[in-house]
Design a protein around this motif. Structure first.
Motif, PDB file in Angstrom:
ATOM      1  N   TYR A 153     111.699  33.434  57.127  1.00 32.49           N
ATOM      2  CA  TYR A 153     112.372  32.434  56.297  1.00 32.49           C
ATOM      3  C   TYR A 153     111.364  31.498  55.638  1.00 32.49           C
ATOM      4  O   TYR A 153     111.470  31.186  54.441  1.00 32.49           O
ATOM      5  CB  TYR A 153     113.340  31.640  57.173  1.00 32.49           C
ATOM      6  CG  TYR A 153     114.030  30.490  56.466  1.00 32.49           C
ATOM      7  CD1 TYR A 153     115.128  30.714  55.652  1.00 32.49           C
ATOM      8  CD2 TYR A 153     113.591  29.176  56.639  1.00 32.49           C
ATOM      9  CE1 TYR A 153     115.771  29.663  55.010  1.00 32.49           C
ATOM     10  CE2 TYR A 153     114.219  28.117  55.999  1.00 32.49           C
ATOM     11  CZ  TYR A 153     115.309  28.367  55.192  1.00 32.49           C
ATOM     12  OH  TYR A 153     115.938  27.315  54.548  1.00 32.49           O
ATOM     13  N   LEU A 154     110.368  31.052  56.403  1.00 32.34           N
ATOM     14  CA  LEU A 154     109.356  30.149  55.856  1.00 32.34           C
ATOM     15  C   LEU A 154     108.510  30.849  54.797  1.00 32.34           C
ATOM     16  O   LEU A 154     108.080  30.228  53.814  1.00 32.34           O
ATOM     17  CB  LEU A 154     108.473  29.612  56.982  1.00 32.34           C
ATOM     18  CG  LEU A 154     109.164  28.652  57.957  1.00 32.34           C
ATOM     19  CD1 LEU A 154     108.212  28.266  59.090  1.00 32.34           C
ATOM     20  CD2 LEU A 154     109.664  27.414  57.237  1.00 32.34           C
ATOM     21  N   GLU A 155     108.239  32.142  54.978  1.00 32.01           N
ATOM     22  CA  GLU A 155     107.492  32.905  53.978  1.00 32.01           C
ATOM     23  C   GLU A 155     108.256  32.909  52.652  1.00 32.01           C
ATOM     24  O   GLU A 155     107.691  32.663  51.588  1.00 32.01           O
ATOM     25  CB  GLU A 155     107.280  34.342  54.456  1.00 32.01           C
ATOM     26  CG  GLU A 155     106.188  34.518  55.495  1.00 32.01           C
ATOM     27  CD  GLU A 155     104.797  34.473  54.870  1.00 32.01           C
ATOM     28  OE1 GLU A 155     104.695  34.554  53.639  1.00 32.01           O
ATOM     29  OE2 GLU A 155     103.828  34.343  55.623  1.00 32.01           O
ATOM     30  N   VAL A 156     109.557  33.207  52.723  1.00 34.42           N
ATOM     31  CA  VAL A 156     110.373  33.259  51.511  1.00 34.42           C
ATOM     32  C   VAL A 156     110.505  31.870  50.891  1.00 34.42           C
ATOM     33  O   VAL A 156     110.478  31.710  49.667  1.00 34.42           O
ATOM     34  CB  VAL A 156     111.761  33.851  51.833  1.00 34.42           C
ATOM     35  CG1 VAL A 156     112.667  33.808  50.606  1.00 34.42           C
ATOM     36  CG2 VAL A 156     111.625  35.291  52.327  1.00 34.42           C
ATOM     37  N   TRP A 157     110.638  30.850  51.754  1.00 28.33           N
ATOM     38  CA  TRP A 157     110.753  29.476  51.255  1.00 28.33           C
ATOM     39  C   TRP A 157     109.513  29.070  50.461  1.00 28.33           C
ATOM     40  O   TRP A 157     109.604  28.495  49.372  1.00 28.33           O
ATOM     41  CB  TRP A 157     110.945  28.531  52.438  1.00 28.33           C
ATOM     42  CG  TRP A 157     111.115  27.087  52.063  1.00 28.33           C
ATOM     43  CD1 TRP A 157     112.263  26.457  51.707  1.00 28.33           C
ATOM     44  CD2 TRP A 157     110.084  26.100  51.995  1.00 28.33           C
ATOM     45  NE1 TRP A 157     112.018  25.129  51.428  1.00 28.33           N
ATOM     46  CE2 TRP A 157     110.688  24.881  51.590  1.00 28.33           C
ATOM     47  CE3 TRP A 157     108.714  26.108  52.232  1.00 28.33           C
ATOM     48  CZ2 TRP A 157     109.966  23.707  51.426  1.00 28.33           C
ATOM     49  CZ3 TRP A 157     107.990  24.931  52.068  1.00 28.33           C
ATOM     50  CH2 TRP A 157     108.616  23.755  51.677  1.00 28.33           C
ATOM     51  N   SER A 158     108.336  29.391  50.988  1.00 30.28           N
ATOM     52  CA  SER A 158     107.104  29.024  50.291  1.00 30.28           C
ATOM     53  C   SER A 158     106.943  29.822  48.998  1.00 30.28           C
ATOM     54  O   SER A 158     106.422  29.314  48.002  1.00 30.28           O
ATOM     55  CB  SER A 158     105.893  29.242  51.207  1.00 30.28           C
ATOM     56  OG  SER A 158     105.778  30.592  51.579  1.00 30.28           O
ATOM     57  N   ASP A 159     107.412  31.086  48.989  1.00 28.60           N
ATOM     58  CA  ASP A 159     107.336  31.880  47.769  1.00 28.60           C
ATOM     59  C   ASP A 159     108.277  31.326  46.706  1.00 28.60           C
ATOM     60  O   ASP A 159     107.995  31.414  45.505  1.00 28.60           O
ATOM     61  CB  ASP A 159     107.684  33.339  48.075  1.00 28.60           C
ATOM     62  CG  ASP A 159     107.399  34.239  46.892  1.00 28.60           C
ATOM     63  OD1 ASP A 159     106.305  34.133  46.326  1.00 28.60           O
ATOM     64  OD2 ASP A 159     108.277  35.041  46.523  1.00 28.60           O
ATOM     65  N   MET A 160     109.389  30.732  47.141  1.00 27.15           N
ATOM     66  CA  MET A 160     110.296  30.090  46.200  1.00 27.15           C
ATOM     67  C   MET A 160     109.593  28.975  45.440  1.00 27.15           C
ATOM     68  O   MET A 160     109.771  28.808  44.227  1.00 27.15           O
ATOM     69  CB  MET A 160     111.505  29.543  46.963  1.00 27.15           C
ATOM     70  CG  MET A 160     112.559  28.863  46.101  1.00 27.15           C
ATOM     71  SD  MET A 160     112.269  27.078  45.908  1.00 27.15           S
ATOM     72  CE  MET A 160     112.500  26.515  47.581  1.00 27.15           C
ATOM     73  N   LEU A 161     108.738  28.224  46.147  1.00 27.22           N
ATOM     74  CA  LEU A 161     107.959  27.176  45.481  1.00 27.22           C
ATOM     75  C   LEU A 161     107.004  27.773  44.450  1.00 27.22           C
ATOM     76  O   LEU A 161     106.777  27.199  43.381  1.00 27.22           O
ATOM     77  CB  LEU A 161     107.171  26.374  46.518  1.00 27.22           C
ATOM     78  CG  LEU A 161     107.991  25.563  47.528  1.00 27.22           C
ATOM     79  CD1 LEU A 161     107.053  24.834  48.496  1.00 27.22           C
ATOM     80  CD2 LEU A 161     108.889  24.568  46.819  1.00 27.22           C
TER      81      LEU A 161
END
Length: 298
Positions: A153-161
């Motif tokens: 989830y954190l990986e995807v969240w940071s990629d969203m940024l």
């Protein structure tokens, strides 16, 4: 003498959202690489590199879920919990290589900024943002109960940024024609990724080196072991993690001479460790006298 023998990584949970997120992210990764090459956008390629880490992270999470179903055997008595750390090492190594290439390419583009197709760059980045938001929604529920899913989830969240950064860069290029913003965004994404990569590698290396699990105070554990009225001293205390979740503890406890019921002492101490430190895989050796003085004791 031991308690809480469960060498698996826990029940299989949230596998379906992981599969959906992996499918969406993998499909768009290919589209973003092609789009980055067609539009000549280094920022898009940099974001694609970051999205590639999402694919790896999701794959590692699914492998960990699958491996958790495999029981320990005669060759791997702890099962396959370390696969998570090995996958993280591979993930981190790839990240360093890709981020290094992006930063190197950005230096050349600062010297000679190329033309960038801002409209195509913007469309692809918006689609990437949508994919990331969908994946985040799929993984959000599991992130609160599973560290494995939380990592993805954190990986995807940071990629969203990263996608937001590319969108901003595309808009600036479209409105002002200032193509230098493309390598600037790429560098910012690279600089965002590298520190996280180092943390990932350090955590994985710590697990593989059988370090004390993060957030666990070894001295507090030692004091808790020695606080039982029947325990005279503690030695050979070892605490390590099989993966990011499962902590393992072994210790030798020298009990007082008047202690009769060793089993009750062991059960009480194991219960205290589970309740206070969330450690459930515990092996305690209770001794009438310390084995430290015995020949051949390491």
């Amino acid at each position: 003498m031991s308690a809480g023998h469960d060498h698996g990584t826990g029940e299989v949970k949230h596998a379906k959202p992981l599969w959906w997120a992996l499918g969406l992210t993998s499909t768009f990764l290919v589209a973003e690489i092609i789009g980055g090459l067609v539009t000549n956008s280094l920022a898009l390629l940099s974001d694609a590199a970051h999205m590639m880490t999402d694919v790896i992270a999701l794959t590692v999470s699914l492998i960990a879920v699958k491996m958790s179903q495999r029981p320990a055997d005669a060759k791997r008595t702890y099962g396959y919990a370390r696969m998570e750390a090995i996958g993280a090492i591979i993930n981190g190594g790839l990240l360093f290589v890709v981020a290094g290439y992006i930063l190197f390419e950005a230096i050349n583009r600062f010297r000679q900024p190329p033309e960038v197709a801002s409209t195509g760059m913007l469309v692809i980045a918006v689609l990437g943002l949508i994919v990331n938001l969908i994946s985040m929604r799929l993984l959000r529920a599991g992130s609160g109960t599973s560290l494995n899913v939380k990592g993805a989830y954190l990986e995807v969240w940071s990629d969203m940024l990263g996608s937001v950064g590319v969108i901003i860069g595309a808009i600036v290029i479209k409105l002002t024609g200032w193509t230098l913003v493309d390598p600037i965004v790429a560098v910012l994404i690279g600089l965002w990724v590298l520190p996280r990569t180092w943390v990932l590698l350090r955590q994985a290396g710590h697990v593989l080196m059988q370090g004390v699990p993060e957030g666990l105070d070894l001295e507090a554990v030692r004091k808790a072991l020695g606080s039982h009225h029947a325990v005279r001293s503690v030695h050979d205390l070892h605490v390590w993690a099989l993966g990011t979740r499962q902590a393992v503890l072994t210790a030798h406890l020298v009990v007082r001479p008047e202690t009769v019921d060793l089993e009750s002492v062991r059960i009480a101490i194991a219960r205290q460790l589970a309740e206070t430190f969330d450690i459930h895989d515990i092996t305690l050796q209770l001794e009438r006298r310390s084995c430290e003085s015995e020949p051949g004791h390491a």
